[in-house]
Structures are given as structure tokens and as C-alpha cells.
Design an enzyme around this catalytic site. Structure first.
Site, PDB file in Angstrom:
ATOM      1  N   ASP A 313       1.893   0.935  -2.040  1.00 22.11           N
ATOM      2  CA  ASP A 313       1.089   0.030  -1.203  1.00 22.11           C
ATOM      3  C   ASP A 313       1.256  -1.413  -1.656  1.00 22.11           C
ATOM      4  O   ASP A 313       1.587  -1.694  -2.804  1.00 22.11           O
ATOM      5  CB  ASP A 313      -0.397   0.411  -1.263  1.00 22.11           C
ATOM      6  CG  ASP A 313      -0.939   0.355  -2.666  1.00 22.11           C
ATOM      7  OD1 ASP A 313      -0.217   0.776  -3.606  1.00 22.11           O
ATOM      8  OD2 ASP A 313      -2.063  -0.135  -2.859  1.00 22.11           O
ATOM      9  N   GLU A 314       1.014  -2.326  -0.737  1.00 18.96           N
ATOM     10  CA  GLU A 314       0.893  -3.752  -1.011  1.00 18.96           C
ATOM     11  C   GLU A 314       2.054  -4.348  -1.818  1.00 18.96           C
ATOM     12  O   GLU A 314       1.852  -5.151  -2.722  1.00 18.96           O
ATOM     13  CB  GLU A 314      -0.436  -4.041  -1.720  1.00 18.96           C
ATOM     14  CG  GLU A 314      -1.639  -3.670  -0.868  1.00 18.96           C
ATOM     15  CD  GLU A 314      -2.972  -4.036  -1.516  1.00 18.96           C
ATOM     16  OE1 GLU A 314      -3.859  -4.496  -0.774  1.00 18.96           O
ATOM     17  OE2 GLU A 314      -3.119  -3.871  -2.736  1.00 18.96           O
TER      18      GLU A 314
END
Lengths: 539, 539
Positions: A313-314
Site C-alpha cells: 500500500d501507499e
């Protein structure tokens, strides 16, 4: 298998009083009109070679014989006259195999006669574990004694979704082992079956590593890890570890600065990461892949579950775009770019996990926001958008629903950066009603695609949480999701349950949990819990 | 009185490290460059006939000798070399009078030499109580020993505001005595001096009444009440009780239905009350006034404070407009109306309180939203609008600031009615930064009017709170208000303190409180607490 007598009637709106005692709601629930006295309980197994079953029987014998619980709605109740006496409970399972995985059968059948011996039958020991929890919730205080109301009772039950979880982040703040064990207890009271352990992140690496002992400078979950996994298994809870790469890895750089990019950029960290401290594995270096694969190898043995979460993620491209080493590498390798490096990183790590015999689980960015194409057995956990769930299954991938807009339990406590007094990015607070109303199957009509939604997880990210608020942030809100995951949102007759009609039963579950030592926060004034239907908006 | 040596320097930005240990910030704080070893502490009073002082000395001797506290920012600190040894602490007070009221002098002077005996001087025993807290916060762990850093230390200190409080609602949900006592401990760690006990409301009347024993059907604070008030006084905390009339009184009607209007109107309760259950004293009946005055008489003796809170918030006219008895009364008394009845009710109750020798405190509606004119010594607590503070003092009344927009600690957890999944009326959550940034003196320029702002109270309304979340809802956010109330918002040099610069010191206070058994919630990841300045937005 079980003989029903004529006094039995299908549970409907008319017998809602009975339904107030069990959470989550069983699939089929038939009650009678008698009341059965309960003395000191004896539970025995017909075939007891399973330690999981033996431990569960021992645990529930203790809970039931020590519990004296009266639901708040029953606070005016006097002594109930009983017509029969419970003899005990006999548990029979078809198999004593203790394998615990996504496909584990958790169904059970429970019969409580108005007099004599009750029986619990299940295909697996984990079905028996679920049935024992239901049985414990049927018993209530009767003055100084205990009673089973509305006997005979016949229950057939099984979960609608197979993956029903809680994500706990133990990196932003540390949670003592005893608090996590208590969380597993609480999960078992709600028939949740996945503990997604977001065990490391940028801020700390609190799990012992024999491969890289230098990672855990500031305390870590060590030898107690096996105890922990066993404790979860005894409760029918899978432990899925997450080692989030290549972002969220600043802490790795404290030991291995040479494999990192954009380490703790200040004061403009927001160009490099979603939160401070910034730092990502340098995907241009083979050493980063080697480091990750050695981590995966060690921990895929420690955590025995079939599924291993690789994060993803991210990821921040700018972190690498500005990295001198990455820039030099790309200058020397025309035709490559940051995206190609990232695809290579994922491919190498995912394929190594496959070699180890594990199934990958990742955040939705791996599927939707990179050029990488995960293998079709990858499980995709969505969080950014509720519409990511239908999008995931439309692509043929299995989906776990964790939409921040409904399932992020940390939201609503305001932003936490010291010099900013505004809201948190995922405001507002997710109430139990909001969580209960969320439908993971919304906008998915094709049956084959609906089957790809394996379930959901509420998430407690820990920037503003530690043991002081663990119970109250999780409960009773995780219980609200637990019912929609176990029982679905729709009754057998097609009726979609409303928060108004389940509120009283959730109050009961909340007070039961408090009695069992779980600091679940109150939903309403006590007066409302005692007077159902009086604290609604009615609009 | 105290001789300063040449090594002393005024605290400024350069000595911020020292400032990290004390919360709230003392008015004048001069430190040196030595470190003083601390053995087992002995604290003695020069004139010790005061039990408040004796108890405080005993309490702080215990705290200091058992505490081994290291601020998170100091986690890498090795053993500090010491230059001297603390001999002990001598406390001298000008008066042993134990009267505790709005005018009580809480100032103190503390001198800690680099070697030998420390001295604490105060006008009142309560000033000594405040100085002892400061002294305890100066000491930190030094390996297995303890140390006073940056000695000699000279502190002159006194509060900017005289009324620094917490409101706790014990009616919507019950709080066990031990949890309230712990809250008083926590208040003393932050030099708060008013416990505003919103002890009864519509949902319950949890305080024993000898006059009307039937009010407390479901458990109440009884004989322990005196212990409680003494416990607060020992910590320099006034207990101001609130008996909220004429609204919020449904519970009275459970015992005295004849003096009530609009009892628990369902399902359209919202026409009659701010929340269910509706019910207001019937102001057309003299018996309502008689009931109220007898309540006031009993409890104004039990609660010895000069100030008695009469509520007066959220009165609903429609409740009376539709009441058959009120309508019949008004039909028989042309020229009167509901407003006149309300004014009469207030006048009768307030004048009786005056006869009893007490000062009234009320919510702002009494002043702004009724035709009643309170006497000029009435203290007005504002909550609806931040601008109510300047409006109150412009009318010549004394003001207590409790704006819901900044000081309501229950806000932000979503609405709590079972069938509504929207936000709470006072969303969003009030972060500690938002609370710290609130200035109760904003928009008040005339010095005489500024003096009428006595202070403020953060409020924990308990629709969604009980002992499971008491500590985490209150702390560290109440500590943020505590500093702005004790130290003001402006340093001696005119600098307005920012949340960015006080964050590290508040982390320290939060971890100190956790060490002392207060479950204050975390502000940020531990990494941020250990690395000040790395978790700011920097915009």
C-alpha cells in the site's frame, strides 16, 4: 438427527426476545416455550483426541460455570420458573483434524432439550468451537442460579463469509501480549476467525528475527509468538502476518541504510510518504529483494497460515524518482523506469512466496495502481474505495473488504500531526450502525463474482491507539461487522436487518463482553439499553 | 527569600529540554547546569497542622519514591553524572487555613539547590499541593537511580485562571467510585481545581437522597460521598454539583409523576427534548418548586462548595405548551404564559439558593434564552457558542468557558440513536491541539471584562462513555486545557505557545500519567514521541 417436538416454532419477529441472547445471529434458530434450569455444567466430547476441542471444552466449561449474566433489557426480570433441568452437553465432531484455513467448515448443530442432555454436532473441531460459544450465550442468570429460556432450542448455523477478521497494527504503537490475547478471546466471542497482524511498519519492527536480529532494537514479540499462534488456533482464529513492502519500511533502514530510499525526509516528508518517517526499500538494488525474500522465508515458517500478506500500500514513486542511486541506475539502463523496477520487485517477491507454498494477500494498490499483474490466486484487500470490491471480483480476484469509509476503526479521532488541529483523513468516526449497514456485496450481482468476496476485516491502525484504548476502539464495533460477516445482512425470509432491530441484542453482547473482561465502549445511556425502542430517531 | 546563584538563567527557547518535564508550564522557571542525585525522598512541613498538607506530603512522598520515570524523548539517555545530592524538601505555608474556594491562592515558590535541602513556600496549603506536583515532575529516572536535572532550579508559579475544571456526567452512564477517585488524582497531576459533577439527568439520579429516597432506585453514590469530597479537597479540587432543572428531569417523574410534563413522549420525543427520554418539571405547579428547593436544601449541605449549579440548559417550551395541566392553568390565568412561569420558577429557586448562602451557576440559556434576569453574582457557563463568552462578560456576568466546539470531550464518536448512522451533533472530535488552541479570552479587550472570565471546563457527557473509556476520553485532552488555564496561552515574553512546541512536553505528561495508572490515550506513534519535531505537518 435431532427430533423436534411440536412446541417448537421458527424464530420470527414474534420471538425476538429469544434472539436477544445470541450474537451473531444463528442461521436457523427454533425455540420452545419452556425454561430449563442449569446447574454446574459438564461438557464432554464423544471423540476427544483433538486438543483444540479439549481446550475449547475446558474454556467454555469455565466461562459458563463462572458467568452470571443478565442482559440489560432483562434488568427487571424476577425469578423464572423452570420446567426441566439441563443434564450437560455432549459434543460430537465428524473429524478431529485441526487444520485451520480459509476452507475450514465452521458449521454446527446445537440441540438443547427442555430436560436432559444437550448435544452439539459439527463436522470440524472449529465448528464445535463456534457452537460452544453459542451455547454459552444461551444461558442467563436466574437470581443466584442459571437458566436456559425458551427450550427446547434447535440451532443450525454456519457463516455466510469465510474470512471474518480484525487487522491490528502493532508498529505505530506497541501492544502488550496480554492485550492481544484478550483480543483473541473477544474475537472468539463474536465468531471472528482471522487476526490480520500488521506487525511491522515504518515506526518499529516488533517481531523477533533470527535472520536479522538487528531489526528489533526496541523490544519485540519473541518466544511468545508460538504461544500466541496456538492461542489463536485454539479459538479457531487464523493469524495472517503482514510484512508491508516496499513502502512503510523506514525501520528497516535503521539497520540496513544501504537498501533504502528517501529515509526520513524532513520537514517535507509528505512528498515522500503518507506519514512520517518516510523510507522505502530501494527497488533498484537486488539486495532489497534479497532482504525481503529472507524475511518472507523466515516468517512464512513462523506463521503457519496458508496466506501471507505482502502489503504493497501507499507506495510513493517520488521517493525513488529523486533517489540518486535509482536515478543513476535508470540512466545506465535506458528503457527501464521506476514502474518497471516496481513490477520486477513484486514479481520476484511474489514468485518466491509461491515457491514457499504460500498464497499472497496484498493491498489493492498492487492490483489497481501498479503495472504488476498478480497471479489469480492472490487475495486482494481493498481499502481506498468501496467500489474496489466489485472491481476486484470483476477482474476475477478474491476480495477482502476493508473500506476505510466503513471499516477503519481508528478514524474520527482527528489528525495527529502536532501542528495541525484539523480532522483525520478518514473522518468521521465509524459508528457501529455505519459498520452494520455496510454491505460488502453491494453492486455485485453475478453469483460467481459474489463468491469471490471472501469476507472482510475491520482495521485498527495504531497512530492514536495502544493498550489504553484497544478494547474500546475495537468493541462493540468489530462485533457489528462480525454479525454481518457471520449472519449476512439478510434473514432467511429475505428481510434486511436494521440497526434499530439489532441494537438491543448488540447491547446484550456488549455487556456480556464487559462481564468477560473486554472493555467494550458503551453504545448508549444504560437507560436505552434497558428500554429498547426508546432511543431511536424515528425519522 | 531565595538566593539565586550566577549559574541560573531564565528559561528560554534554548533551555526547552528542561521545560519538557513540567506540565502545566510554570510562570517563572530558572534552571542551572548541574545535576543533582535524588535518594529516597523525605518531605517535611515547617508548620504541619493542616491535614490537607500532611496528606499531600504523604501522597507525594509515595509518588516520588515509587516513580521511575523517563520521558519518551530521553529514551536514549545514558547515566547522567551528578554534581550534588538532594537532602530533602521542606514545605512552608503562611497559613494552614483549609478553606477552598474560587479565591484560594494557589501560588508557590520552589527552590531546588544543586546540593542540599529544597524548599517549597506557599501562602496556602493548596499552593503547597501545586508545588509538590511540580516538584514530583522535576525528578526523572537515572538508570536505577533518580536525578534532578539542570539544578539549581527556581520556580515562581501561580495560575492565570482560578476555575479550571472537568465536568463529568454520571447520569447517562454510571461511573464507579474508584474511577472518579482516579480522575481526581489525574486532575491533581494537571493542577485542575474544579470537579463539576453533573450528577443527575433524565436517565438516572445516582446520588442518595434522605429527603427523597425513592429517587435512587438503581444504585447511587451514598455514604462514600463525604469520602469523595474529602478526597477532592485533599487535592485542592472543589466539587461543584449540578442539579439540572427544570429540563432533563425524566427520572424525577419515575417517582413523582404528578409534578412532570411530557414524560417520555414516543416516538416523537424530539419535539419535547434534546434527547430521549423527554420530561420536564411542570412549572405551573408549586409542588415542582417545592421539590426543587428541597433538593437544593439537602444537597447544598452535602456539597460544601460556595457554588451550586442549577442547570437550566435545553429547556423545551413545547413540552409545556402541549401539557394539559399547563394549558388549563394558563386558561384560568389570563396574562400569564409559559415564559412567565419559567421566570417565576427560576426566581423562586435562585432566591432560595441565595437564602441558603450559595452562589448560583447556570448554563447560558438562563441568561440568553429566557426572560429571567439572574442576579449579577450568578456564574454563567457557556457552551452553545464561543461568542457567548464575550457576550456574558459584556453583560457584567462572570463566565466559565465550556464551548462545545472546543471543550466537549464526548464529541466525534458519531450519533448514538440506534437507527441513525450519521454524525454526532457536535462533530468533529476535539483534538488536544484544537483544545490547546482555543482562547477563552478571544474577542474580549476590556481588562475588567477579561477578569470576569473565571476559567473553563472541559465536559465529558456520558451518552457514549462509562468507566471503559473514562481515562482515554479525558486524557491527555483535559491536560491540554489545564495548561492553557494554568499557564495561559502566552509566555512572559509575549510569545503565544504553539501545539508544535508543546507537543513533546505533553507526550511526557501523558506517559507520566500512564505510569501513575491513568489510561490516557496516545497522541502519536511512539516514534514521534521519541523524535520531537519529526511528526509535524510543516505547512
Amino acid at each position: 438427527m435431532v427430533r423436534l417436538n411440536c412446541a417448537l416454532a421458527l424464530l420470527g419477529a414474534a420471538s425476538a426476545a429469544m434472539a436477544t441472547t445470541v450474537w451473531p445471529l444463528p442461521e436457523k434458530f427454533i425455540t420452545g416455550s419452556h425454561n430449563t434450569a442449569v446447574g454446574t455444567i459438564s461438557i464432554s466430547a464423544v471423540n476427544s483426541t483433538s486438543y483444540v476441542l479439549k481446550n475449547a471444552i475446558s474454556r467454555y466449561t469455565g466461562i459458563i460455570n463462572h458467568e452470571s449474566f443478565l442482559a440489560p433489557v432483562d434488568y427487571r426480570q424476577g425469578i423464572i420458573q423452570t420446567n426441566g433441568q439441563l443434564g450437560g452437553l455432549t459434543v460430537a465432531v465428524d473429524s478431529t483434524d485441526e487444520t485451520l484455513c480459509l476452507e475450514t467448515d465452521e458449521s454446527y448443530v446445537l440441540h438443547v432439550p427442555e430436560n436432559g442432555q444437550a448435544t452439539l454436532k459439527a463436522h470440524s473441531v472449529y465448528g464445535a468451537v463456534r457452537g460452544l460459544e453459542t451455547f454459552s450465550q444461551l444461558i442467563s442468570a436466574n437470581g443466584y442460579a442459571r437458566v436456559l429460556r425458551n427450550t427446547p432450542i434447535y440451532i443450525e448455523d454456519r457463516p455466510v463469509f469465510r474470512h471474518r477478521g480484525i487487522l491490528l497494527d502493532t508498529s505505530r504503537n506497541y501492544f502488550p501480549v496480554k492485550d492481544i490475547l484478550r483480543t483473541l478471546d473477544a474475537m472468539s466471542y463474536n465468531k471472528l476467525n482471522v487476526f490480520h497482524w500488521h506487525i511491522v511498519d515504518a515506526q518499529s519492527w516488533p517481531v523477533e528475527s533470527k535472520t536479522f536480529p538487528q531489526l528489533t532494537a526496541n523490544g519485540a514479540y519473541g518466544p511468545n509468538m508460538q504461544t500466541f499462534i496456538r492461542y489463536a488456533k485454539d479459538r479457531g482464529i487464523r493469524v495472517i502476518p503482514e510484512f508491508d513492502v516496499p513502502g512503510h519500511t523506514y525501520i528497516v533502514g535503521m539497520s540496513f541504510p544501504n537498501i533504502m530510499s528517501c529515509m526520513n525526509k524532513q520537514p517535507n516528508w509528505s512528498k515522500y510518504a503518507a506519514e512520517p518517517p518516510s523510507g522505502q526499500l530501494n527497488i533498484a538494488k537486488p539486495e532489497s529483494i534479497d532482504f525481503t525474500n529472507r524475511v518472507v522465508r523466515e516468517y512464512s515458517k513462523l506463521f503457519q497460515d496458508q496466506v501471507f500478506h505482502l502489503g504493497g500500500d501507499e507506495v510513493n514513486r517520488n521517493c525513488w524518482n529523486e533517489d540518486p542511486y535509482v536515478r543513476a541506475y535508470l540512466a545506465a539502463h535506458p528503457g527501464e523506469d521506476v514502474e518497471a523496477l516496481l513490477v520486477n520487485f513484486y514479481a520476484r517477491v511474489h514468485s518466491y512466496l509461491e515457491v514457499l507454498g504460500k498464497t499472497a494477500m496484498t493491498w489493492e494498490e498492487t492490483l489497481f495502481h501498479s503495472n504488476y499483474t498478480p497471479s489469480k490466486d492472490t487475495i486482494i484487500q481493498t481499502w481506498i474505495d468501496e467500489q474496489s470490491i466489485p472491481k476486484t471480483v470483476a477482474k476475477g480476484y478474491r476480495s477482502i473488504a476493508s473500506p476505510a469509509s466503513s471499516y477503519y476503526l481508528d478514524c474520527g479521532h482527528g489528525a495527529w500531526l502536532s501542528d495541525f488541529d484539523g480532522n483525520s483523513w478518514c473522518d468521521p468516526f465509524k459508528t457501529w450502525m455505519h459498520i452494520y449497514n455496510f454491505d460488502p456485496l453491494a453492486n455485485i450481482t453475478i453469483p460467481a463474482q459474489r463468491k469471490l468476496v471472501l469476507g472482510g476485516e475491520v482495521a485498527l491502525w495504531a497512530e492514536q491507539s495502544d493498550e489504553t484504548v484497544l478494547d474500546s476502539r475495537l468493541w462493540p464495533r468489530a462485533a457489528a461487522m462480525a454479525e454481518t460477516m457471520w449472519s449476512g445482512k439478510v434473514n432467511a425470509d429475505g428481510h434486511v436487518r436494521t440497526t434499530k432491530e439489532v441494537a438491543s441484542r448488540l447491547h446484550t453482547q456488549r455487556f456480556r463482553m464487559v462481564g468477560r473482561g473486554i472493555g467494550a465502549e458503551p453504545m448508549q445511556p444504560l437507560w436505552c439499553a434497558r428500554n429498547p425502542g426508546n432511543c431511536d430517531l424515528n425519522e
